[in-house]
Design a protein around this motif. Structure first.
Motif, PDB file in Angstrom:
ATOM      1  N   GLU A  40       0.829  -1.202   0.000  1.00 22.08           N
ATOM      2  CA  GLU A  40       0.000   0.000   0.000  1.00 22.08           C
ATOM      3  C   GLU A  40       0.865   1.255   0.000  1.00 22.08           C
ATOM      4  N   LEU A  41       1.945   1.245   0.772  1.00 22.55           N
ATOM      5  CA  LEU A  41       2.853   2.391   0.776  1.00 22.55           C
ATOM      6  C   LEU A  41       3.476   2.599  -0.596  1.00 22.55           C
ATOM      7  N   SER A  42       3.806   1.499  -1.278  1.00 21.66           N
ATOM      8  CA  SER A  42       4.426   1.608  -2.598  1.00 21.66           C
ATOM      9  C   SER A  42       3.462   2.167  -3.642  1.00 21.66           C
ATOM     10  N   ARG A  43       2.173   2.221  -3.308  1.00 21.21           N
ATOM     11  CA  ARG A  43       1.214   2.882  -4.185  1.00 21.21           C
ATOM     12  C   ARG A  43       1.154   4.385  -3.912  1.00 21.21           C
ATOM     13  N   ARG A  44       1.732   4.810  -2.789  1.00 16.58           N
ATOM     14  CA  ARG A  44       1.708   6.232  -2.423  1.00 16.58           C
ATOM     15  C   ARG A  44       3.064   6.914  -2.598  1.00 16.58           C
ATOM     16  N   VAL A  45       4.136   6.127  -2.516  1.00 18.35           N
ATOM     17  CA  VAL A  45       5.501   6.656  -2.608  1.00 18.35           C
ATOM     18  C   VAL A  45       6.248   5.867  -3.666  1.00 18.35           C
ATOM     19  N   ASP A  46       7.018   6.555  -4.497  1.00 18.46           N
ATOM     20  CA  ASP A  46       7.894   5.878  -5.447  1.00 18.46           C
ATOM     21  C   ASP A  46       9.084   5.334  -4.650  1.00 18.46           C
ATOM     22  N   ILE A  47       9.036   4.062  -4.298  1.00 16.95           N
ATOM     23  CA  ILE A  47      10.038   3.465  -3.418  1.00 16.95           C
ATOM     24  C   ILE A  47      11.424   3.477  -4.066  1.00 16.95           C
ATOM     25  N   GLU A  48      11.486   3.231  -5.360  1.00 23.46           N
ATOM     26  CA  GLU A  48      12.778   3.249  -6.055  1.00 23.46           C
ATOM     27  C   GLU A  48      13.409   4.636  -5.974  1.00 23.46           C
ATOM     28  N   ASN A  49      12.608   5.654  -6.215  1.00 21.56           N
ATOM     29  CA  ASN A  49      13.098   7.033  -6.109  1.00 21.56           C
ATOM     30  C   ASN A  49      13.544   7.352  -4.685  1.00 21.56           C
ATOM     31  N   PHE A  50      12.724   6.979  -3.709  1.00 21.70           N
ATOM     32  CA  PHE A  50      13.052   7.285  -2.318  1.00 21.70           C
ATOM     33  C   PHE A  50      14.341   6.598  -1.889  1.00 21.70           C
ATOM     34  N   THR A  51      14.510   5.359  -2.270  1.00 22.93           N
ATOM     35  CA  THR A  51      15.709   4.603  -1.908  1.00 22.93           C
ATOM     36  C   THR A  51      16.964   5.291  -2.434  1.00 22.93           C
ATOM     37  N   ALA A  52      16.962   5.620  -3.719  1.00 20.07           N
ATOM     38  CA  ALA A  52      18.124   6.276  -4.318  1.00 20.07           C
ATOM     39  C   ALA A  52      18.363   7.652  -3.703  1.00 20.07           C
ATOM     40  N   TYR A  53      17.294   8.379  -3.458  1.00 20.16           N
ATOM     41  CA  TYR A  53      17.393   9.723  -2.870  1.00 20.16           C
ATOM     42  C   TYR A  53      18.055   9.677  -1.493  1.00 20.16           C
ATOM     43  N   VAL A  54      17.659   8.732  -0.669  1.00 18.60           N
ATOM     44  CA  VAL A  54      18.232   8.630   0.678  1.00 18.60           C
ATOM     45  C   VAL A  54      19.691   8.179   0.605  1.00 18.60           C
ATOM     46  N   ILE A  55      19.989   7.193  -0.229  1.00 16.34           N
ATOM     47  CA  ILE A  55      21.377   6.733  -0.366  1.00 16.34           C
ATOM     48  C   ILE A  55      22.280   7.888  -0.806  1.00 16.34           C
ATOM     49  N   LEU A  56      21.809   8.687  -1.747  1.00 12.95           N
ATOM     50  CA  LEU A  56      22.598   9.834  -2.200  1.00 12.95           C
ATOM     51  C   LEU A  56      22.926  10.770  -1.041  1.00 12.95           C
ATOM     52  N   ASN A  57      21.927  11.160  -0.271  1.00 12.08           N
ATOM     53  CA  ASN A  57      22.155  12.098   0.828  1.00 12.08           C
ATOM     54  C   ASN A  57      23.020  11.499   1.932  1.00 12.08           C
ATOM     55  N   LEU A  58      22.915  10.194   2.130  1.00  8.46           N
ATOM     56  CA  LEU A  58      23.786   9.523   3.097  1.00  8.46           C
ATOM     57  C   LEU A  58      25.233   9.543   2.630  1.00  8.46           C
ATOM     58  N   TRP A  59      25.427   9.189   1.365  1.00  9.92           N
ATOM     59  CA  TRP A  59      26.792   9.045   0.856  1.00  9.92           C
ATOM     60  C   TRP A  59      27.542  10.366   0.837  1.00  9.92           C
ATOM     61  N   VAL A  60      26.849  11.456   0.478  1.00  6.42           N
ATOM     62  CA  VAL A  60      27.531  12.756   0.425  1.00  6.42           C
ATOM     63  C   VAL A  60      27.644  13.384   1.807  1.00  6.42           C
ATOM     64  N   LEU A  61      27.106  12.704   2.831  1.00  7.53           N
ATOM     65  CA  LEU A  61      27.092  13.217   4.201  1.00  7.53           C
ATOM     66  C   LEU A  61      26.493  14.620   4.237  1.00  7.53           C
ATOM     67  N   ASN A  62      25.245  14.694   3.804  1.00 10.28           N
ATOM     68  CA  ASN A  62      24.509  15.957   3.807  1.00 10.28           C
ATOM     69  C   ASN A  62      24.067  16.252   5.242  1.00 10.28           C
ATOM     70  N   LEU A  63      24.763  17.169   5.889  1.00 13.05           N
ATOM     71  CA  LEU A  63      24.527  17.429   7.304  1.00 13.05           C
ATOM     72  C   LEU A  63      23.398  18.424   7.548  1.00 13.05           C
ATOM     73  N   ASP A  64      22.804  18.944   6.483  1.00 14.08           N
ATOM     74  CA  ASP A  64      21.669  19.854   6.644  1.00 14.08           C
ATOM     75  C   ASP A  64      20.409  19.202   6.076  1.00 14.08           C
ATOM     76  N   TRP A  65      20.259  17.934   6.383  1.00 15.02           N
ATOM     77  CA  TRP A  65      19.178  17.080   5.857  1.00 15.02           C
ATOM     78  C   TRP A  65      19.043  15.880   6.790  1.00 15.02           C
ATOM     79  N   PRO A  66      17.906  15.258   6.977  1.00 15.14           N
ATOM     80  CA  PRO A  66      16.611  15.458   6.314  1.00 15.14           C
ATOM     81  C   PRO A  66      15.680  16.426   7.033  1.00 15.14           C
TER      82      PRO A  66
END
Length: 202
Positions: A87-113
């Motif tokens: 049901e959540l995958s019908r409301r959120v693009d899980i593939e997009n969210f996964t990549a988005y979070v990995i990106l912010n983790l890897w670059v160590l974005n300290l002013d996020w989330p």
């Protein structure tokens, strides 16, 4: 960081750098970028109306109804249950969210989330929220910041909406498998996070 997100296949704001000269006098360097508002999404995704949410659950366009329903669903639902995950995958693009979070983790974005994020969906039945990089200048050790932090136990352990969504999803066996698979695709076998590609981009 926006360029890297684009290289991952995501929609990203474009921009460029300019030196502003007035009567031959320099007034500094400016990074002029596309604003991620309804006009931005319509110009890139086609005509339509969009719910666009930013930091602080501020509505840039559209309504907050779908976003508030999503927040409530996340806070009251057990995603170890496969039906709830679907049901959540019908409301959120899980593939997009996964990549988005990995990106912010890897670059160590300290002013996020807790800050500097955008989410949007087209205002039609069945549309999914997707997440987009915004300001990310507190990344990659910029201005002497550490590059050794653990963003999984730091930035993603708090109560921000994106952190809560990630924490809830980690209860799903299917999402944990998707997370690991996405990591592998991004960092190995020609993925956009490989060292050579990052050095070229830098």
């Amino acid at each position: 960081i926006r360029d890297l997100h684009r290289d991952m296949g995501a929609l990203s704001s474009s921009g460029s750098w300019y030196v502003l000269l007035v009567n031959s006098a320099s007034h500094g360097v400016f990074n002029v970028v596309e604003r991620m508002d309804e006009e931005f999404f319509a110009s890139h995704l086609g005509p339509g109306r969009f719910d666009v949410i930013k930091t602080g659950n501020t509505v840039l366009s559209g309504t907050r109804q779908g976003w508030e329903e999503l927040r409530k669903f996340i806070s009251t639902t057990d995603f170890s249950n496969q039906a709830n995950y679907e049901e959540l995958s019908r409301r959120v693009d899980i593939e997009n969210f996964t990549a988005y979070v990995i990106l912010n983790l890897w670059v160590l974005n300290l002013d996020w989330p807790h800050n500097n994020w955008r989410a949007a969906r087209e205002r039609i039945p069945g549309a999914k929220f997707r997440f987009y990089v915004w300001d990310a200048e507190w990344s990659l050790g910029n201005q002497g910041r550490s590059v050794n932090g653990n963003t999984l136990t730091g930035e993603l352990s708090g109560g921000a909406d994106i952190a809560r969504l990630y924490q809830s999803l980690m209860n799903s066996p299917e999402f944990r498998l998707r997370w690991a698979d996405r990591f592998h695709k991004l960092f190995f076998n020609g993925g956009p996070f490989e060292d050579d590609r990052n050095l070229e981009r830098y």
